[in-house]
Design an enzyme around this catalytic site. Structure first.
Site, PDB file in Angstrom:
ATOM      1  N   LYS A 138      20.976  -8.009 -33.264  1.00 54.81           N
ATOM      2  CA  LYS A 138      21.808  -7.293 -32.283  1.00 54.81           C
ATOM      3  C   LYS A 138      22.969  -6.631 -33.015  1.00 54.81           C
ATOM      4  CE  LYS A 138      24.149  -8.031 -27.791  1.00 54.81           C
ATOM      5  NZ  LYS A 138      24.612  -9.026 -26.808  1.00 54.81           N
TER       6      LYS A 138
ATOM      7  N   SER B 237      23.409  -7.913 -21.863  1.00 53.59           N
ATOM      8  CA  SER B 237      23.655  -6.866 -22.825  1.00 53.59           C
ATOM      9  C   SER B 237      22.661  -6.818 -23.972  1.00 53.59           C
ATOM     10  CB  SER B 237      25.055  -7.030 -23.413  1.00 53.59           C
ATOM     11  OG  SER B 237      25.149  -8.215 -24.185  1.00 53.59           O
TER      12      SER B 237
ATOM     13  N   SER C 192      23.947 -12.560 -21.064  1.00 49.21           N
ATOM     14  CA  SER C 192      23.424 -11.463 -21.892  1.00 49.21           C
ATOM     15  C   SER C 192      22.223 -11.813 -22.759  1.00 49.21           C
ATOM     16  CB  SER C 192      24.532 -10.910 -22.783  1.00 49.21           C
ATOM     17  OG  SER C 192      25.373 -10.072 -22.045  1.00 49.21           O
TER      18      SER C 192
END
Lengths: 490, 490
Positions: free
Chosen positions: B78, B158, B182
């Site tokens: 990420k 997210s 998330s």
């Protein structure tokens, strides 16, 4: 309890006496090699931005880690200020934007400081002892430095100081004059230096103060205060208070009101001026720093630090009074600086302490003042000064010659014994030799001799002549005795 | 030979150690998949050369019989994790061109254990979002489609890039972060497994901060075993993050015994919300039956303050974010939009650099911390948080884990939810877990009537990820979820 107004300390105004009320926030840099939340060097100086870690530069994802040594120093300082130590304290973020504040917030302690209430005793020159309350001591980060004069349109930022550990020591508004403020800062500095927790070096910025000043008629409620930021010398603190108090009195007496504001002291003009207006007043949005857990330690941690505290100025002063029979004033002067006290004790060891105190406070302090050096780098060591005192007390040299020897010691750094030997300054106590000179001078000055008969004090003239003839080396006591005998006065 | 990109981490690990294929072959297959999958917009930065270099090194070690736990496994990272020498943006314009000189602890742990980096994964800007629509680099497309439809769907957020990449077999596993859901919500939307560990289990050092007291990193994988394998490497105490906790990391893979006989599973009544879609409710009930059938004891529990969790979360998280994001000021790195003066530069930079959702949260956070509102919002929210924690503590006196739906709905279409509060409601079942600092895992459990994956969430006791993995493994087995999205992008 609040202090009673002392009219002697009040400032006269057209509407009567004004009492000055002062509270100080001293920012003392923790004597630590590393910063408060990063391992970067906290050393003064260094090329710009060379003592900066990723944490200090607030790179993304960086986290603060508390420096245990700094925590110990804060506790140590708290104990030195006879303050309550809080076993649990909390770091908060103080949010504001400034280029030299990389995180966009300063990590400080707002609601729960590491050290609570304490007190500091200050001795005024008139012998009065005043207790100044300490409200709190907390740990916080210093900011970096903005440099505005290196580029025509931009500013530069030096982050070397960013994250350096500071102790903010907040006093109660117990101070009533510039003189007391100076004494308070000196005393706090002395305590921190004794403890070794801050070097107290105001020139390098390792100690500075925000000064809160208000005025009121004795007995009235506290007036509106102004905060004078970042004053960096004890002298300037005094000047700033005097100027600010006068300024406020003039405004009020002219029918105006004081705006609560932040001001700056301009040492060149000796005055304070407004720094920022109320429109820009910050809302710091304090909240507990979620990157740091509450700071917790146990009583054993505090006790261990308490067990390692050195003798502090107040205790040392009392000991000087008790053990060396010094006056409270002399003792106070000597202990106000750890190095001076140490110097005195070395010089006085096994000797007449009062004589030693006089030499240290008189000749030595005078010399240091003239040479503008600190006692740590004194050209005359405490051991040498002690030897000099020995030479006087065993009659090797006279007090007068000793002052000359002192000057030579200051220039050469040599031991007093060798100076006396090399320069033949040994005092002449040989009565035969002195008797010859006395006889010679009395015979050559019959008129003066006659005067002495009428006015015994005129003997001083003969003493002077004889000392001159012996280049001061004659033992003054022997000279006196022989003179009196020769002139038929005994 | 099966397609190497279909292998789970565990399968790839076995294949590599049996020399059925090389790490370079495995990397090549995923690099090809990553390139073919560009339509998904899952990666913001591809690092194929790095992946191959890492793989070559792994092949050397594997040949020498010196393989480490993740030897040769290609992973997606990420873009919130700082990676040394590789662009790191948090999917924000304000971090334009930011290349860290340091490696986050989590990624460093993965490389230490032999993993290879395929690239950096798209996410909501600063991890603020539930649909991956707030990324500066554009939305991520969910590999899944509704039955018979070709409408694009969001992958959740997210960690949308992480979830989409794993679901689309661009990488077998990815790092992710979870502040309010998330990891778990995108895992549910994409039919993948995602675990948010206990707060303090994984170091936050080097991860771009959103809300420090809630952020926690974890993996997204295709099955529970892989999540256990990845978390094993990611977890552990880190002296650089003082909120990470120094407790041993147990062998998570060994926890997958498949035996939950006697396990007490709590069903929190408050999660049965009004208006919850019937298929979510029935999936939940099915989950309960599966666990019962496996020998677990299912009991009702109560978490009375659940309804306050989301509002309190939307005070705490933005408050911390408003302060954490203050460092993006254009002074030291990333985007700088010049201005008349420093304040102008700040305003221009932050206005251009932050997207609408980030600006919204910075505004909310600044507001709730302001003088006069702090007590009413922030302090109150913290109290709510304490109550939520207490709810869980009390409930966990009677049960070992809890079972809940992960989300109130399946994946939706981009632009379908425009009202921020409706969007925030996607986290209704997940935020409580962050507020309490507990671990939570989402496991795919079935398909919606429209053919989209749905997940169930286990919530565990602090630092008891092992029980979560054990329970999740049994549910995974019972659900037999083997649906896959059609490969429309390749």
């Amino acid at each position: 309890m609040e202090r009673q107004a002392d009219f002697a300390k009040c400032i006269k105004g057209s509407t009567g006496d004004w009492e000055v009320v002062v509270g100080l926030e001293i920012h003392a840099q923790v004597a630590s090699r590393a910063k408060l939340f990063s391992g970067a060097s906290a050393e003064f100086g260094g090329a710009p931005n060379t003592h900066v870690s990723l944490v200090d530069a607030a790179m993304p994802g960086m986290l603060p880690v508390i420096n245990r040594f700094c925590v110990e120093q804060a506790v140590r300082s708290g104990l030195g200020l006879k303050a309550e130590i809080n076993l649990k304290s909390v770091f908060d973020r103080k949010n504001y934007f400034y280029p030299d504040l990389p995180q966009g917030y300063q990590i400080s302690q707002y609601k729960s400081p590491i050290v609570g209430e304490g007190e500091v005793l200050i001795d005024m020159a008139d012998g009065e002892a005043v207790t100044i309350g300490i409200e709190r001591l907390h740990l916080e980060q210093d900011a970096g430095k903005s440099v505005h004069d290196q580029h025509p349109t931009s500013s530069y930022v030096d982050l070397n100081r960013s994250g350096v550990a500071l102790m903010e020591i907040v006093s109660r508004p117990d101070i009533r004059s510039a003189e007391e403020a100076r004494a308070y800062v000196s005393k706090v500095r002395a305590i921190l230096r004794y403890l070794g927790t801050c070097d107290g070096n105001m020139e390098e910025g390792s100690m500075r103060a925000d000064v809160n000043v208000s005025v009121r008629h004795p007995g009235d409620d506290l007036g509106t205060r102004c905060e004078i930021k970042n004053v960096n010398s004890i002298r300037f603190i005094g000047q700033a208070i005097e100027h600010e108090a006068r300024r406020q009195i003039d405004i009020i007496e002219d029918g105006g009101v004081i705006d609560q504001e932040t001001r700056l002291f301009d040492p060149r003009k000796g005055e304070t001026r407004s720094m920022r207006s109320k429109e820009e007043a910050h809302d710091y949005r304090y909240f507990p720093d979620p990157d740091l857990l509450p700071l917790e330690f146990d009583q054993a941690f505090v006790d261990e630090i308490a067990g390692s505290l050195p003798e502090l100025p107040d205790a040392r002063k009392q000991r000087f009074i008790d053990d060396y029979s010094l006056s409270p004033y002399d003792a106070g002067v000597l202990v106000s600086d750890r190095a001076s006290a140490q110097y005195f004790e070395t010089a006085a060891k096994g000797r007449d302490a009062k004589v030693a105190a006089n030499w240290v406070m008189g000749e030595l302090f005078g010399l240091l003042n003239r040479a503008d050096v600190e006692i740590e780098t004194s050209p005359i060591s405490a051991e040498h000064l002690g030897e000099l005192i020995d030479l006087i007390s065993d009659g090797t040299i006279s007090g007068r010659i000793a002052k000359d020897v002192f000057e030579i010691m200051a220039e050469t750094g040599s031991a007093p014994g060798s100076i006396v030997d090399e320069r033949g300054l040994r005092q002449v106590s040989d009565t035969g030799e002195i008797e010859r000179i006395v006889d010679e001078i009395v015979s050559a000055n019959p008129d003066q001799a006659a005067q002495v008969a009428e006015r015994p004090k005129a003997i001083g003239w003969f003493v002077g002549q004889i000392m001159k003839a012996t280049q001061g080396k004659a033992n003054p006591q022997v000279v006196n005795e022989l003179l009196k005998k020769r002139l038929g006065m005994s | 030979m099966t397609d190497l990109t279909d292998l789970t981490i565990a399968e790839a690990r076995d294949g590599l150690s049996n020399r059925e294929f090389s790490a370079v072959e495995l990397a090549d297959a995923h690099i090809a998949a990553m390139e073919q999958g560009r339509l998904l917009n899952a990666f913001v930065t591809e690092t194929p050369e790095r992946a191959l270099q890492d793989a070559e090194r792994s092949d050397g070690r594997l040949k020498a019989g010196d393989g480490r736990p993740l030897e040769g496994i290609p992973l997606g990272i990420k873009d919130l994790f700082c990676t040394q020498g590789v662009l790191t943006t948090a999917s924000s314009h304000i971090l334009d061109g930011f290349v860290p000189t340091y490696e986050s602890t989590v990624t460093a742990n993965l490389w230490r254990d032999g993993a290879a980096m395929l690239g950096k994964l798209n996410c909501d800007e600063f991890a603020m979002g539930s649909s991956n629509e707030t990324s500066h680099y554009g939305p991520v497309d969910n590999p899944w489609r509704r039955n018979g439809a070709n409408t694009s769907l969001v992958p959740g957020g997210s960690s949308g890039g992480s979830a989409a990449a794993v679901a689309a077999r661009l990488c077998p596993g990815a790092t992710a972060t979870d502040t309010g859901g998330s990891i778990r919500q995108p895992a549910t939307f994409t039919g993948t497994v995602g675990i948010k560990p206990t707060y303090g289990r994984v170091s936050r050092w080097g991860i771009v901060a959103f809300a420090s007291s809630l952020d926690q990193a974890g993996p997204i994988t295709r099955d529970v075993r892989d999540a256990a394998i990845m978390l094993q490497s990611m977890a552990g105490h880190d002296a650089k993050d003082t909120t990470s906790v120094d407790v041993p990391v147990p062998d998570y893979e060994a926890a997958l015994t498949g035996d939950i006989r006697g396990l007490r599973v709590g069903i929190p009544g408050e999660y049965r919300m009004e208006g919850m879609p019937g298929e979510i409710e029935s999936l939940w009930a099915t989950g309960v039956e599966w666990l019962k059938a496996a020998g677990a004891e299912v009991v009702d529990v109560s978490l009375p303050h659940t309804k306050y969790a989301l509002p309190a979360y939307y005070i705490v998280a933005p408050a911390e974010a408003s302060s954490n994001l203050a460092r993006y000021d254009g002074v030291r790195y990333g985007l700088r939009v010049p201005g008349e003066d420093i304040v102008d530069m700040y305003e221009n930079t932050r206005a251009a650099g932050f997207g609408a959702e980030v600006r919204r949260r910075v505004l909310i956070g600044t507001y709730v911390l302001s003088a006069g509102y702090y007590d009413a919002y922030y302090v109150k929210a913290q109290k709510v948080r304490t109550l939520i924690k207490r709810d869980f503590e009390q409930a966990f006196e009677n049960v070992d884990v809890m079972l809940t739906p992960t989300t109130p709905n399946a994946a939706f279409a981009p632009g379908e939810i425009t009202d921020p509060v409706t969007m925030y409601l996607n986290d209704i079942f997940t935020v409580t877990v962050n507020m309490a600092g507990l671990p939570g895992i989402s496991v795919p459990a079935g398909l919606s009537s429209e053919g989209l994956p749905l997940g169930l969430q286990f919530i565990g006791k602090a630092f008891d990820e092992s029980t979560l993995f054990r329970a999740a493994g049994v549910l995974e087995q019972a659900a037999g979820f083997d649906a896959q999205p059609g490969k429309w992008w390749a």
